[in-house]
Scaffold this active site. Structure first.
Site, PDB file in Angstrom:
ATOM      1  N   HIS A  83      -0.474  11.127  13.390  1.00  0.00           N
ATOM      2  CA  HIS A  83      -1.740  11.952  13.253  1.00  0.00           C
ATOM      3  C   HIS A  83      -2.785  11.698  14.016  1.00  0.00           C
ATOM      4  O   HIS A  83      -4.024  12.426  14.028  1.00  0.00           O
ATOM      5  CB  HIS A  83      -2.105  11.755  11.312  1.00  0.00           C
ATOM      6  CG  HIS A  83      -2.575  10.424  10.978  1.00  0.00           C
ATOM      7  ND1 HIS A  83      -2.148   9.228  10.522  1.00  0.00           N
ATOM      8  CD2 HIS A  83      -3.991  10.009  11.127  1.00  0.00           C
ATOM      9  CE1 HIS A  83      -2.938   8.555  10.348  1.00  0.00           C
ATOM     10  NE2 HIS A  83      -4.176   8.929  10.910  1.00  0.00           N
ATOM     11  N   ASP A 136       5.152   8.664  10.279  1.00  0.00           N
ATOM     12  CA  ASP A 136       3.791   8.737  11.046  1.00  0.00           C
ATOM     13  C   ASP A 136       3.595   7.752  12.296  1.00  0.00           C
ATOM     14  O   ASP A 136       3.260   6.730  12.111  1.00  0.00           O
ATOM     15  CB  ASP A 136       2.691   8.672   9.990  1.00  0.00           C
ATOM     16  CG  ASP A 136       1.258   8.781  10.374  1.00  0.00           C
ATOM     17  OD1 ASP A 136       1.206   9.337  11.519  1.00  0.00           O
ATOM     18  OD2 ASP A 136       0.276   8.389   9.755  1.00  0.00           O
ATOM     19  N   SER A 233      -6.577   3.982  11.333  1.00  0.00           N
ATOM     20  CA  SER A 233      -5.276   4.441  11.712  1.00  0.00           C
ATOM     21  C   SER A 233      -4.536   3.911  12.871  1.00  0.00           C
ATOM     22  O   SER A 233      -5.071   3.916  13.976  1.00  0.00           O
ATOM     23  CB  SER A 233      -5.460   5.986  11.549  1.00  0.00           C
ATOM     24  OG  SER A 233      -5.832   6.537  10.296  1.00  0.00           O
ATOM     25  N   GLY A 234      -3.094   3.754  12.592  1.00  0.00           N
ATOM     26  CA  GLY A 234      -2.447   3.262  13.754  1.00  0.00           C
ATOM     27  C   GLY A 234      -2.496   1.721  14.183  1.00  0.00           C
ATOM     28  O   GLY A 234      -1.508   1.373  14.998  1.00  0.00           O
TER      29      GLY A 234
END
Length: 276
Positions: A83, A136, A233-234
């Site tokens: 994402h 994801d 995120s990530g």
């Protein structure tokens, strides 16, 4: 926490609510704004596999243009959340981002220490489902190789590091309070790997996402307080010295009853082997 946590400011803006379930990434064209909730400052030298994704063109010069996190699994290979590569986060289609870089060895994003390496290729998991948040992850190939010491081992299927009750740590430069207080320096928060049923009950299925144990890992604290947040995120979730997850999504940041959801690394390895 966040929906597919790009846990970024960008998504928070898109959804119009900081506490919404969304990926933990940052909104464009502002810089990603989330940091680990309930965490502590740590040195990149002690976790050199933790890297920042950056684009000054999209997110400005503040905090080196950081908007998501990543983790080094091979000298020229970095994993991050799928994402993080979406237009909702970047503000433009990925192909129009001309200065996507990975920053390694930099504790303080307001400095120019460490290295900024251009990303040569981005491969988004072809099985990624933006509705459920399953799968994801994205694979970034760097234009220059990092030292072998910067890589971290991945935990395969059946690894004891996935067992409920296992202590873990999540790393990032995101929001440290859930109120938009973004960190300049790398933070880590100690969390616990939780039973799948905890996240299955918390996220049974909605427009925000659906918890699926085959491709996701549940981690946090039942009472809340320690978690990833916007901008993380990530980034890596590490247990017993091995990478077990990538910061993906959740509901709010550090809220009781809403643990963090991470992309399960054993599933990443499975998918990568199919498309190698």
């Amino acid at each position: 926490m966040r929906p597919p946590i790009v846990r970024t400011l960008a998504q928070a803006l898109v959804l119009g609510a900081a506490a919404a379930v969304l990926p933990l990434a940052s909104p464009a064209p502002a810089a990603a704004d989330s940091v680990v909730i309930g965490g502590r400052p740590v040195r990149v030298a002690d976790s050199p596999w933790t890297v920042a994704l950056a684009s000054r063109d999209r997110f400005g010069g503040t905090r080196s243009g950081q908007f998501c996190g990543g983790v080094v699994i091979a000298r020229s290979t970095v994993l991050t959340a799928a994402h993080c590569m979406r237009e909702e986060v970047l503000g433009v289609p990925l192909g129009r981002v001309r200065d996507l870089k990975v920053i390694s060895g930099r504790d303080d994003l307001a400095t120019n220490t460490g290295n900024e390496i251009s990303v040569r290729r981005v491969r988004i998991n072809p099985e990624y489902d933006a509705y459920t948040n399953a799968g994801d992850f994205a694979v970034l190939t760097l234009s220059e190789a990092l030292p072998e010491a910067y890589t971290i081992r991945t935990a395969g299927a059946g690894d004891a590091a996935y067992e409920p009750g296992t202590g873990a740590a999540v790393y990032g430069w995101g929001d440290t309070t859930g109120g938009g207080d973004y960190a300049r320096t790398l933070h880590a928060a100690d969390v616990t790997v939780l039973a799948d049923k905890v996240c299955e009950e918390a996220y049974p299925g909605s427009a925000d996402g659906t918890y699926t144990s085959a491709s996701m890992v549940c981690a946090g604290e039942l009472k809340g307080g320690r978690d990833a947040c916007q901008g993380d995120s990530g980034g890596p979730l590490v247990a017993q010295g091995r990478l077990i997850g990538l910061v993906s999504w959740g509901d709010g940041c550090g809220q009781a009853g809403s643990p963090g959801v991470y992309t399960r690394i054993s599933d990443v390895v499975r998918v990568m082997s199919r498309y190698a």
